[in-house]
Design a protein around this motif. Structure first.
Motif, short mmCIF file in Angstrom:
data_model
loop_
_atom_site.label_atom_id
_atom_site.label_comp_id
_atom_site.label_asym_id
_atom_site.label_seq_id
_atom_site.Cartn_x
_atom_site.Cartn_y
_atom_site.Cartn_z
N LEU A 269 0.83 -1.20 0.00
CA LEU A 269 0.00 0.00 0.00
C LEU A 269 0.87 1.26 0.00
O LEU A 269 0.55 2.23 -0.71
N GLN A 270 1.94 1.25 0.75
CA GLN A 270 2.85 2.40 0.76
C GLN A 270 3.42 2.63 -0.64
O GLN A 270 3.48 3.77 -1.12
N PHE A 271 3.80 1.54 -1.32
CA PHE A 271 4.34 1.67 -2.68
C PHE A 271 3.29 2.24 -3.62
O PHE A 271 3.58 3.17 -4.40
N LEU A 272 2.07 1.71 -3.58
CA LEU A 272 1.03 2.17 -4.49
C LEU A 272 0.66 3.63 -4.22
O LEU A 272 0.41 4.39 -5.17
N ASN A 273 0.65 4.02 -2.96
CA ASN A 273 0.36 5.42 -2.65
C ASN A 273 1.44 6.35 -3.20
O ASN A 273 1.15 7.46 -3.66
N ARG A 276 1.13 7.67 -6.84
CA ARG A 276 0.23 8.78 -7.14
C ARG A 276 -0.76 8.41 -8.26
O ARG A 276 -0.91 9.13 -9.24
N LEU A 277 -1.40 7.28 -8.08
CA LEU A 277 -2.38 6.80 -9.05
C LEU A 277 -3.70 7.53 -8.81
O LEU A 277 -4.26 7.47 -7.72
N GLU A 310 -12.88 9.32 -15.14
CA GLU A 310 -12.11 10.09 -16.12
C GLU A 310 -10.62 10.08 -15.82
O GLU A 310 -9.79 9.97 -16.73
N LYS A 311 -10.26 10.21 -14.56
CA LYS A 311 -8.84 10.31 -14.19
C LYS A 311 -8.16 8.95 -14.09
O LYS A 311 -6.93 8.86 -14.22
N PHE A 312 -8.93 7.92 -13.85
CA PHE A 312 -8.35 6.59 -13.61
C PHE A 312 -7.68 6.06 -14.87
O PHE A 312 -8.24 6.10 -15.96
N ARG A 313 -6.45 5.53 -14.71
CA ARG A 313 -5.69 4.95 -15.81
C ARG A 313 -5.38 3.49 -15.47
O ARG A 313 -4.43 3.19 -14.74
N LEU A 319 0.73 -1.77 -14.49
CA LEU A 319 2.19 -1.72 -14.56
C LEU A 319 2.80 -1.39 -13.20
O LEU A 319 3.80 -2.00 -12.79
N SER A 320 2.20 -0.44 -12.49
CA SER A 320 2.73 -0.05 -11.18
C SER A 320 2.62 -1.20 -10.19
O SER A 320 3.55 -1.45 -9.40
#
Length: 394
Positions: A269-273, A276-277, A310-313, A319-320
């Motif tokens: 979770l720290q990595f994903l945060n 900046r997704l 709209e913002k979600f990629r 990949l992340s």
């Protein structure tokens, strides 16, 4: 989003004003359980009641009733009980209709709900039908349906020629931004397939529409696509099919959940945060798949909650996530070996990514934003190339 007109499906447009060939030609129909109208009526019986001379049906992966799971779990030829017609499986003994299957037809109708992602196999099945129809000399008519994750978002690297497979046959990005009818136009043009192709467009659909904007019902097009938001997560979360981390198959939330017994939730979770997704929040969960990877074992992971369509990629998320799993759990994280979707040599992750070199860059820890920047030129070229295939604006 406010709309002045309701979306009308290609099949509904066809049936409202049937062309002469519908009643005079010998017809085949490639369809599945989601090939329904806005009132949930399946297109097959409707075509027959309109006077269409259906001779046979064809089914894609998962079967005409959507009962088969993924990855080389095949369906047999069958007989449709409602129409009393033969059903030829295009995910069994063959993945392309044979000349013998098509020689008694004048027109092959295709009505499939797609999800806007390269590795979802219905686009490949349609392309193989176009290729064979061109050889046999019959017409193909695609009854168009919405791209549920809209026709503006295009994301990812373009498939490399040496990584073509059943989960990626044509040079498109992971999130390709086309309806199935537009994809048919692109395939026929890009691959120079001399097929007599007609697309029956929808009415009232706009490129920026997500599925809820259409007011159409969602009928799952495959067993693990229970909601339209599943389709929005799919272009990224499908990458986990190439690794020993569950993508949620065997749960009620496939592609929304991900996890494995070895995952350290705090570290991941720290990595994903730190990535900046945008448009997504990860909620720690535990789950136990009843089939597929880690069946019967407690998996530690997350549920992805989309907060801004709209913002979600989704591909950036995939990949992340892969990079984070490799970095944090390198001793336990593994790429799954072939075979995968009839590819017997390359790693599943390589054909999912469409470029084995990209996997190596993820393993090396290359910056995700830098990787995305490296394919923006080819993505822009793709976007320009497909504009000629667009049937819808706005």
């Amino acid at each position: 989003m406010t709309k002045s007109t309701k979306t009308r499906l290609g099949c509904e447009v066809l049936l409202a004003n049937p062309p002469s060939w519908l009643r005079s030609g010998r017809l085949g129909l490639l369809a599945h359980q989601a090939s329904v109208t806005s009132s949930f009526e399946h297109v097959g019986p409707l075509i027959a009641r309109a006077g269409g001379k259906l001779s046979c049906l064809f089914s894609p992966q998962h079967g005409i009733h959507g009962v088969k799971q993924a990855n080389m779990i095949e369906s047999d030829d069958d007989v449709d009980q409602t129409l009393d017609l033969p059903v030829f499986s295009l995910y069994g003994k063959t993945r392309q209709p044979s000349p013998e299957m098509l020689e008694t037809l004048d027109i092959l109708l295709i009505d499939l709900q797609d999800v806007g992602t390269r590795v979802y196999t219905y686009g490949t099945t349609m392309g193989l039908c176009l290729e064979q129809a061109a050889k046999v000399g019959i017409k193909v008519v695609v009854l168009d349906r919405p791209n549920p994750i809209n026709g503006e978002g295009m994301e990812g690297n373009i498939l490399r020629e040496d990584h073509r497979s059943f989960v990626g046959r044509y040079p498109i990005p992971m999130r390709h931004g086309l309806t199935l009818g537009e994809l048919a136009r692109f395939i026929a043009g890009k691959m120079r397939i001399p097929c007599d192709l007609e697309v029956i467009p929808m009415e009232g659909w706009r490129r920026g529409d997500f599925h809820p904007d259409t007011d159409l019902p969602w009928v799952l097009p495959s067993p693990n696509m229970p909601s339209w938001e599943t389709a929005l997560l799919y272009p990224g979360m499908v990458l986990l099919e190439g690794a020993n981390v569950s993508e949620g198959r065997g749960t009620t939330l496939p592609f929304h959940l991900f996890g494995a017994p070895f995952i350290d939730q705090r570290k991941l979770l720290q990595f994903l945060n730190e990535c900046r997704l945008e448009g997504v929040i990860f909620r720690p969960v535990c789950f136990e798949p009843v089939f597929d990877k880690w069946k019967g074992e407690t998996c530690y992971g997350f549920q992805s909650h989309i907060t801004d369509w709209e913002k979600f990629r989704p591909y950036r998320l995939g990949l992340s996530l892969i990079q984070g799993l490799f970095r944090i759990h390198g001793e336990d994280f593994r790429w799954l070996p072939p075979p995968y979707e009839y590819e017997w040599e390359k790693l599943p992750i390589d054909i999912l990514l469409g470029d084995g070199g990209l996997r190596e860059k993820l393993e090396r820890g290359d910056d995700i934003e830098g990787l995305e920047a490296s394919w923006q030129r080819e993505l822009a070229e793709y976007r320009h190339a497909v504009e000629d295939c667009f049937l819808y604006r706005g």
